[in-house]
Scaffold this motif. Structure first.
Motif: not given
Length: 270
Positions: A151, A165-168
């Motif tokens: 994202n 970050t890995p959350k993206d």
């Protein structure tokens, strides 16, 4: 009389020697080993001709060079690009400043288990650096080679842009296991993972062949976002000693040294 003359000559030489030592200005600069400290060693005799005694302190991590610069154990450091510096300043409430860019390092996808990106298996383990900036750059690299979708922007447009970050991660078609490790540890972890995103300086330190990387992100974007900078405290940015070192680092001689010594594995940023 001859003895007196000899003694006088010796005392004069001693006074001149002490005066010369007092005149030499010392600058303590922190750096990671390769190529930063090597480049500083190259310019050391150059700046010595201008009365600057360069004391090079070598680090194996990306944290202490800034910590010790803030605490005034160092006068400057040379190991980081601006996104990393910006993140450090934001996180720590500091205001360290970049002076001049010196070189650009590649950021690579490396493996000792596969010979092409499309060989990576379902559920493979992929390692990236565990700090926010280099980890984010690692994720951008994985997106660039088609392993992930993130994202946000596919590339940084300015050094101030946020990194992913890995959350993206919004799409991970092969269900890759992303593990975060300290950058310096990644070359030693290659046998334990299927693929790793590596900083160029640690590739060189580990004596890995950059040309055998599965993908090389060269970082030459024309904006010096990924240029490695000489950095100091704001109150010292106009010090004559910093100016002498900056001039030497951006000299034709240093450019030629980088090109000759590293044979295209890193690139001048000036």
């Amino acid at each position: 009389m001859k003895f007196v003359k000899t003694l006088t000559a010796l005392l004069t030489a001693l006074v001149l020697s002490v005066g010369s030592l007092q005149a030499a200005q010392k600058l303590i600069v922190g750096a990671t080993a390769i190529p930063h400290a090597e480049i500083l060693e190259f310019v050391k005799p150059i700046v010595a001709k201008e009365g600057l005694d360069l004391d090079i302190k070598v680090f194996s991590d990306y944290i202490q060079p800034n910590v010790q610069l803030v605490s005034k154990e160092l006068d400057a450091n040379y190991f980081q690009y601006r996104p990393f510096l910006n993140d450090y300043n934001r996180a720590r409430g500091t205001n360290l400043v970049p002076i001049v860019p010196v070189h650009v390092e590649p950021f690579v996808a490396y493996s000792t288990k596969i010979t092409a990106i499309d060989q990576i298996a379902e559920g493979a383990t992929v390692a990236i650096p565990n700090d926010p900036v280099n980890g984010g750059r690692g994720l951008l690299l994985l997106q660039k080679v088609g392993l992930l979708k993130l994202n946000g922007k596919p590339e940084l447009e300015t050094p101030e842009d946020p990194l992913p970050t890995p959350k993206d991660i919004v799409d991970n078609p092969k269900q890759l296991k992303i593990v975060e490790l300290e950058s310096a540890m990644l070359p030693r972890a290659l046998s334990q993972v299927d693929l790793a995103a590596l900083n160029g300086n640690y590739v060189l330190e580990a004596k890995l062949d950059v040309s055998k990387s599965l993908f090389i992100e060269r970082g030459q974007d024309g904006k010096n976002i990924w240029g490695e900078y000489l950095v100091t405290r704001p109150e010292d940015k106009d010090r004559p000693e910093i100016a002498i070192l900056a001039k030497a680092l951006n000299s034709d001689a240093t450019r030629d040294f980088i090109k000759t010594r590293y044979q295209g594995q890193i690139y001048p940023a000036f």
